[in-house]
Scaffold this active site. Sequence first.
Site, mmCIF file in Angstrom:
data_model
loop_
_atom_site.group_PDB
_atom_site.id
_atom_site.type_symbol
_atom_site.label_atom_id
_atom_site.label_comp_id
_atom_site.label_asym_id
_atom_site.label_seq_id
_atom_site.Cartn_x
_atom_site.Cartn_y
_atom_site.Cartn_z
ATOM 1 N N SER A 94 -19.976 29.139 -9.105
ATOM 2 C CA SER A 94 -19.058 28.059 -8.386
ATOM 3 C C SER A 94 -18.524 28.583 -6.953
ATOM 4 O O SER A 94 -19.028 28.389 -5.995
ATOM 5 C CB SER A 94 -17.918 27.630 -9.212
ATOM 6 O OG SER A 94 -18.501 26.928 -10.246
ATOM 7 N N TYR A 461 -10.042 38.892 -13.835
ATOM 8 C CA TYR A 461 -10.219 40.180 -13.044
ATOM 9 C C TYR A 461 -11.206 40.948 -13.862
ATOM 10 O O TYR A 461 -10.871 41.987 -14.169
ATOM 11 C CB TYR A 461 -8.899 40.913 -12.882
ATOM 12 C CG TYR A 461 -7.802 40.105 -12.001
ATOM 13 C CD1 TYR A 461 -8.031 39.021 -11.061
ATOM 14 C CD2 TYR A 461 -6.583 40.442 -12.141
ATOM 15 C CE1 TYR A 461 -7.320 38.599 -10.093
ATOM 16 C CE2 TYR A 461 -5.574 39.781 -11.022
ATOM 17 C CZ TYR A 461 -6.146 38.746 -10.342
ATOM 18 O OH TYR A 461 -4.993 38.288 -9.438
#
Length: 544
Positions: A94, A461
């Site tokens: 995305s 992360y």
Amino acid sequence: MLLLLLAILVCPFCSSTPVHDSFHQCLSVDDQDIFFTPDDSSYTLLLNTTALNLRCIAPYMAKPQIIFTPLHENHIQSAVICAKKHGIQIRVRSGGHDYEGLSYTSAMDPPYVVIDLSKLRRVDVNVKDGSVWVEAGATVGELYYRVAEKSKTLAVPAGLCTSLGIGGHITGGAYGSMMRKFGLAADNALDAKIIDANGQILDRKAMGEDVFWAIRGGGGGSFGVLVSWKLKLVTVPETVTVFNAQKTLEQGATKILYKWQQVAPKLDEDLFIRVFIQTSNIPNTTQRTISTTYNALYLGKADKLQEIMKQNFPELGLTTKDCIEMSWLESVLFIAGYPRSVPTSVLLAGKPTFVNYFKAKSDFVKEPIPEKGLEEIWERFLEEDSPLMIWNPYGGMMSKISESSIPFPHRNGTLFKIQYITSWMDLDKEVMNKHVDWIRKLYNYMTQHVSMFPRQAYVNYRDLDLGMNDKNGDDTSFVKASSFGTRYFKDNFNRLVKIKTEFDPDNFFKHEQSIPVLPLKGKTQRFKHPKWGKVKKGHKKIHH
Ligand SMILES: Cc1cc2nc3c(=O)[nH]c(=O)nc-3n(C[C@H](O)[C@H](O)[C@H](O)COP(=O)(O)OP(=O)(O)OC[C@H]3O[C@@H](n4cnc5c(N)ncnc54)[C@H](O)[C@@H]3O)c2cc1C
Ligand SMILES: *[C@@H]1O[C@H](CO)[C@@H](O)[C@H](O)[C@H]1NC(C)=O
Ligand SMILES: *[C@@H]1O[C@H](CO)[C@@H](O)[C@H](O)[C@H]1NC(C)=O
Ligand SMILES: *[C@@H]1O[C@H](CO)[C@@H](O)[C@H](O)[C@H]1NC(C)=O
């Protein structure tokens, strides 16, 4: 054997293979502008436009054999069906901000196709019912802009970096400068559309509450292709206040930061003060020091902010001059680090403010780190070229939401999150190894100061080191998955595995750190064809 191995290694970089043809034929799309192979002149540009981490598009990293850029959701459905039929792995991209590049590179069996959603970026704001539908390929910056365009007092509590893609970001949790007041974007999700491994498109009702729970924080690339999210809009004041305040070691940074750890998680929910910790030069010398920059958003006016700061955190010495009043949308740019002169329409370009080579890791802190500990961190920082930590305060709404409400488990008891980053601008592998080694050593040192059992980490992360050094851990084992899984999700990992096993039993949606399916104890092991990673069905039904 050697030949077979060579064929496997070489294949991802050649274009006239059966994979390309069979996949293309199966898709039966004529439009040449949505299907790219390495032979196409625009392939490289397309591959690297949203690849935020240059480390992950280095020449020695695997590249997709095809990049497919759907224009409609039925293109995604076809891509899933055709990839499954031909035993081709897919990666969904995305915004391309994955820390380990898992949306465009792969260390698993080639070949693979990237489904890049950058052409699906519609934003539909519904002021009346206080919600917005946003497509996966839009950036958070575009989302914020479109919402603010409709109303100055409506907003979305998602990420701080404006080029994040909706598709990967929200499904990993998505925190931002309003998390202490409203929680994560995933906490504010009302509905979603996902395409499953059979190519079916499902909304919340059709996917069921278990799957809808799993995709709100369980991380990208495990359950299906998210096409769009429906998020609740939150109310913000017409005027908010921001500030940046810097303190170096010479200005007492260590003591002030020690105090921040105690006050920032307890402050008024309307106030979010994060800290950037870097090295800098002492003015007019070549000597390096540590600089701490307090970067804050207050959902209210400057005079009230001054009052709160005087009462709770006078050590920072905030002055009236430091406080700047603006609209919420302008604060988005300020917090993201844009100069004041840049107009808010820059958000519509969806571009990142920087790209570099980087490696990052995360930790959650439950007890303040003593001043001596901070000093030991500074020593390590002064040995590295471009080290950075970002400390993010928790508390407020984050403490009020239960750990099992959604898969994101880092809630009450967390004082703040640490993000460690080291970045460089050099293709050389040796240079990379030096920096990666530095951050791993810092991470080892930090063990004594951070959450334990498990040592928690934020799934957005992404860190491929997690689980690698654990006993019995190898690349493919369930043991390794349990290790990174419990760090990212604590006890929620077990529920994620159950839901994954039911929703995607063939493990079609997989990557290096996807949610695994339950191993079939004592049953026939699934046979994995070395070339295509194709799965021969063993036992589909799992009984709990
Ligand atoms: C500079 C920077 C700043 C950041 N700031 C923040 C922040 O303020 N707050 C925060 O919470 N996080 C932050 N992050 C982390 C960020 O939330 C994650 O990297 C997130 O996964 C990015 O989503 P993406 O769509 O841009 O990434 P991508 O790389 O496209 O995707 C990330 C992962 O999700 C998968 N995926 C992508 N699209 C879909 C889809 N449509 N359906 C299913 N799976 C999909 C990918 O395959 C990949 O595994 C930051 C990251 C960077 C690099
Ligand atoms: C991305 O690709 C384009 C086109 O090939 C190239 O000009 C550019 O240098 C590339 N950027 C990086 C960072 O590789
Ligand atoms: C640094 O040097 C500049 C010019 O030489 C001077 O104007 C400035 O005051 C100096 N700053 C400090 C902190 O000494
Ligand atoms: C958070 O935990 C503390 C004790 O660890 C408890 O006193 C407090 O009530 C909890 N807060 C919420 C909102 O649950």
